[in-house]
Design a protein around this motif. Structure first.
Motif, short mmCIF file in Angstrom:
data_model
loop_
_atom_site.label_atom_id
_atom_site.label_comp_id
_atom_site.label_asym_id
_atom_site.label_seq_id
_atom_site.Cartn_x
_atom_site.Cartn_y
_atom_site.Cartn_z
N ASP A 64 58.62 -6.87 14.85
CA ASP A 64 59.16 -8.14 15.66
C ASP A 64 58.91 -7.68 17.03
O ASP A 64 58.86 -8.58 17.69
CB ASP A 64 60.74 -7.57 16.78
CG ASP A 64 61.42 -8.56 15.39
OD1 ASP A 64 60.77 -8.94 14.50
OD2 ASP A 64 62.58 -7.17 14.55
N VAL A 65 57.72 -5.69 17.41
CA VAL A 65 57.59 -5.91 18.97
C VAL A 65 56.45 -5.12 17.41
O VAL A 65 56.20 -4.29 16.84
CB VAL A 65 58.65 -5.22 19.00
CG1 VAL A 65 58.42 -4.23 20.42
CG2 VAL A 65 59.73 -5.28 19.43
N LEU A 66 55.31 -4.98 19.41
CA LEU A 66 54.24 -3.66 19.12
C LEU A 66 54.14 -3.59 20.21
O LEU A 66 53.58 -4.72 21.05
CB LEU A 66 53.76 -4.02 18.54
CG LEU A 66 51.49 -3.61 18.69
CD1 LEU A 66 52.18 -2.40 17.31
CD2 LEU A 66 50.96 -4.76 17.93
N CYS A 67 53.98 -2.27 20.84
CA CYS A 67 52.81 -1.70 21.53
C CYS A 67 51.70 -1.23 21.68
O CYS A 67 51.82 -0.96 20.65
CB CYS A 67 53.86 -0.30 22.28
SG CYS A 67 53.22 -0.02 24.31
N ASP A 68 50.54 -2.00 22.34
CA ASP A 68 48.90 -2.02 21.10
C ASP A 68 48.25 -2.73 22.81
O ASP A 68 48.62 -2.80 23.84
CB ASP A 68 49.18 -3.35 20.69
CG ASP A 68 47.68 -2.49 19.50
OD1 ASP A 68 47.55 -1.12 19.99
OD2 ASP A 68 47.11 -3.38 19.26
N GLN A 69 46.56 -1.73 22.35
CA GLN A 69 46.06 -1.52 23.16
C GLN A 69 45.86 -3.26 24.04
O GLN A 69 45.32 -3.91 23.23
CB GLN A 69 44.94 -0.51 23.55
CG GLN A 69 45.76 0.38 23.19
CD GLN A 69 44.95 1.41 22.19
OE1 GLN A 69 43.79 2.26 22.40
NE2 GLN A 69 44.84 1.93 21.16
#
Ligand code: MLT
Length: 312
Positions: free
Chosen positions: A186-191
């Motif tokens: 559902d969710v990803l924190c990425d660069q």
């Protein structure tokens, strides 16, 4: 004489290819920086720099490998904040980032973006906050393991929201993003170094950027702070390391090639397009990386211990 001095002078370092170890999967954010940097540095060094992906355990397998590698000037590591967070995250860390390495310099800083799969219900960060609090562990959060910045960002987000997602670890955020694009998580924190094209093509939902100020490459995106998460900030920094005992001449030569690459127009333009910011010259030195690492270990240790996240 200095360790490796005469042998090195005779052989004319470097006289064969150099390995640059990347702690995450190929095609991901760290890999992108490493390959571009390696290509630019090899021009100065006159030898190729071969990127070697050694993913696993949030980057700690690669760091362990380099800490134990022959200190001959032919093995280097590029790593990010994970180098500083690992001591608090891993109770049995096989290396000490502050004593087992030689330091080359910092490279570039990169903002992160909080993303949802394309069909995740919340339309913006305000809705996401409500949705996250209502659904908690039903939400799958992809990351690249303990020690990855995706994990760090997710940990701070869960802390700030007072909720707990279900973490799904990958060998890097390249496969994690593939899973997000495929709707498996559902969710990803990425660069931004990896996420910008997908955000622009609207293949994912963008909820915000993790820097305190808005960024040039996504000027319309609010910061997390603007959306109510006061003081929320994750900025990814990169350091280049070698095994402790690497001859000073090799470190000096590698550092010179690093500093030349950080002025190379092709490299700097590519980094700017990916949202990365080259560090100022004062941060491009071995001594500044070593003291920066110490300050980051001191900063993150208490935050991670308070969150109670660790591996045995
Ligand atoms: C990667 O290169 O896959 C990332 O830097 C992993 C992460 O730290 O999130």
């Amino acid at each position: 004489c200095l360790a490796g001095g005469p042998a090195m002078a005779q052989s004319g370092y470097p006289n064969h290819a150099i390995s640059l170890v990347v702690p995450f999967a190929a095609g991901g954010p760290t890999d992108v920086v490493a390959r571009s940097l390696g290509a630019a540095m090899s021009q100065t060094l006159g030898q190729s720099i071969v990127v070697e992906n050694r993913p696993g355990a949030g980057g700690t397998l690669a760091a362990t490998h380099v800490a134990r590698a022959a200190p001959d000037g032919y093995t280097f590591l590029i790593h990010h904040n994970g180098m500083a967070t690992a001591p608090a995250l891993y109770r049995k860390l096989p290396f000490n980032p502050l004593t087992d390495f030689a330091y080359v310099g910092q490279v570039a800083d990169v903002p992160m973006t909080l993303l949802g799969r394309k069909d995740l219900p919340p339309a913006d960060m305000a809705e996401f906050i409500q949705y996250a609090r209502a659904n908690g562990s039903k939400i799958n959060l992809a990351n690249a393991g303990l020690g990855a910045v995706s994990q760090l960002c997710g940990m701070l987000l869960q802390e700030a929201l007072g909720t707990q997602f279900t973490a799904i670890p990958y060998a890097g955020t390249a496969p994690a993003l593939t899973a997000l694009l495929g709707g498996q998580v559902d969710v990803l924190c990425d660069q931004t170094t990896q996420t910008l094209p997908h955000i622009r093509a609207q293949r994912v939902k963008l909820y915000g950027v993790t820097t305190l100020d808005r960024i040039k490459t996504l000027p319309d995106s609010p910061t997390m702070q603007e959306s109510g998460l006061k003081g929320f900030e994750v900025k990814v920094w990169h350091g280049v390391y070698a095994p402790k005992g690497t001859p000073p001449q090799a470190i000096a030569k590698f550092n010179e090639a690093l500093r030349t690459a950080l002025k190379d127009p092709a490299f700097t333009q590519k980094m700017a397009e990916l949202g990365a910011e080259i560090v100022p010259e004062a941060k491009q030195t071995p001594a500044s990386l070593q003291s920066w690492l110490q300050s980051e270990v001191d900063k993150w240790g208490p935050i991670i211990r308070k969150a109670g996240v660790y591996a045995d």
